[in-house]
Scaffold this active site. Structure first.
Site, PDB file in Angstrom:
ATOM      1  N   ASP A 123      19.643  -7.333  -4.136  1.00 36.46           N
ATOM      2  CA  ASP A 123      19.282  -6.122  -4.879  1.00 36.46           C
ATOM      3  C   ASP A 123      19.012  -6.607  -6.306  1.00 36.46           C
ATOM      4  O   ASP A 123      19.913  -7.138  -6.970  1.00 36.46           O
ATOM      5  CB  ASP A 123      20.474  -5.150  -4.825  1.00 36.46           C
ATOM      6  CG  ASP A 123      20.282  -3.934  -5.731  1.00 36.46           C
ATOM      7  OD1 ASP A 123      19.339  -3.933  -6.550  1.00 36.46           O
ATOM      8  OD2 ASP A 123      21.103  -3.003  -5.621  1.00 36.46           O
ATOM      9  N   TYR A 167       5.662   4.835 -13.865  1.00 30.95           N
ATOM     10  CA  TYR A 167       5.228   3.501 -13.430  1.00 30.95           C
ATOM     11  C   TYR A 167       4.464   2.806 -14.567  1.00 30.95           C
ATOM     12  O   TYR A 167       4.700   1.639 -14.872  1.00 30.95           O
ATOM     13  CB  TYR A 167       4.329   3.683 -12.208  1.00 30.95           C
ATOM     14  CG  TYR A 167       3.792   2.426 -11.572  1.00 30.95           C
ATOM     15  CD1 TYR A 167       4.636   1.517 -10.939  1.00 30.95           C
ATOM     16  CD2 TYR A 167       2.417   2.183 -11.539  1.00 30.95           C
ATOM     17  CE1 TYR A 167       4.120   0.395 -10.306  1.00 30.95           C
ATOM     18  CE2 TYR A 167       1.896   1.065 -10.909  1.00 30.95           C
ATOM     19  CZ  TYR A 167       2.755   0.172 -10.288  1.00 30.95           C
ATOM     20  OH  TYR A 167       2.240  -0.942  -9.655  1.00 30.95           O
TER      21      TYR A 167
END
Ligand code: AKB
Length: 311
Positions: free
Chosen positions: A52, A141
């Site tokens: 992760d 984004y």
């Protein structure tokens, strides 16, 4: 010698990049990592570790264990998905990036991460968008991508980390489907053309965006990473593109191979708004001049190859 750690290795770019890098540099020299593990060539064909990217400690441990000299950080949430959970996107996209940069600084590795045409916004010149121009994106984004470009430049100037990046357009591939992007329609259209000779586009007719075939994207990454640093005036991140296309252009090309193909529209206002805020066509001159970027595929040759591979 290159020993490369790749994050997000099971994603759209990652899965093909790992295969290509393993061919190029040897399977044991490419360490694939992802938050999940599935049955795939990436997991089977060389080292694979669960990671992760928000766990910087584990990332550092894996990088040290394999003594990597290059980090390719691909793990990120794409544009449409990031809009549905902006806070999570900030934490994953920026948290993952800063962790990867820190490991790179600590181990003095080379570093690559992709930016995107999403780093531009409505006030950016829409056509022949220059390499250096206004970047005021209106999506999470885009905010992540501009911040990421700046952060990578910062690590280069402040700490001497050899950071390099490109602004990818929509990437089209027959191997792995993208997930959560605005340009995903350009991949789905080929799958659906082969499956049911029809596609319903969530992007409006007449909406131009830059696109590129995956083999050209992979070549671009390797070429940029191997480029002579003395020739690089820019670093994060180079405009790269192979074509500027709207949905009806895909329709036209696909019909040359599948005459019965039909394209209809059911526009998704969220993804359409993102597409409308992005350029129509970016200018890749800096990439061509500084490291020889030269895509091989245009819409015609890409369509022929996509359809033959999917059939
Ligand atoms: C997306 O649509 O979000 C991506 C991109 C252009 O960065 N494919």
């Amino acid at each position: 010698m290159k020993r490369i750690l790749v994050t997000g290795a099971l994603g759209q770019i990652g899965s093909e990049l790992v295969t290509k890098l393993r061919e190029e540099y040897g399977a044991s020299n490419v360490i694939a990592t992802d938050i999940r593990k599935i049955d795939s060539e990436v997991v089977e064909s060389g080292p694979f570790e669960l990671l992760d990217v928000t766990d910087g400690k584990l990332m550092s441990e894996i990088a040290k264990k394999y003594e990597v000299d290059t980090i390719m950080h691909l793990a990120a949430l794409l544009s449409a998905k990031a809009e549905s959970n902006p806070f999570f996107a900030w934490n994953l996209n920026m948290g993952g990036l800063v962790n990867a940069l820190e490991v790179s600084r600590e181990l003095n590795t080379q570093f690559f991460t992709p930016s995107s045409i999403g780093a531009f916004g409505p006030s950016t010149p829409k056509d022949q968008t220059p390499q250096d121009t206004i970047q005021r994106p209106t999506t999470m984004y885009g905010v992540n991508k501009v911040s990421g470009e700046l952060l990578c430049d910062y690590y280069y100037h402040k700490f001497g980390v050899d950071t390099r990046g490109v602004r990818f357009p929509g990437l089209i591939s027959y191997v792995t489907l993208p997930g959560g992007g605005t340009t995903d329609y350009a991949v789905e259209i080929y799958y659906e053309a082969v499956k049911r000779q029809a596609y319903t586009s969530y992007i409006q007719e007449g909406t131009y965006m830059d696109m590129m075939y995956m083999p050209d994207a992979l070549d671009a990454i390797i070429q940029l990473m191997e480029a002579d640093p003395n020739k690089l005036k820019h670093r994060n991140a180079f405009n790269v593109t192979a074509m500027s296309v709207a949905p009806e252009h895909f329709e036209e090309e696909i019909k040359k191979h599948i005459p019965a193909f039909t394209l209809s529209y059911n526009v998704d206002p969220i993804r359409q708004a993102i597409a409308d805020s992005w350029p129509n066509a970016i200018d890749a001159t800096a990439a061509k001049e500084e490291w020889g970027f030269k895509p091989k595929y245009d819409l015609c040759s890409m369509t022929k190859d996509m359809l033959s591979k999917l059939s």
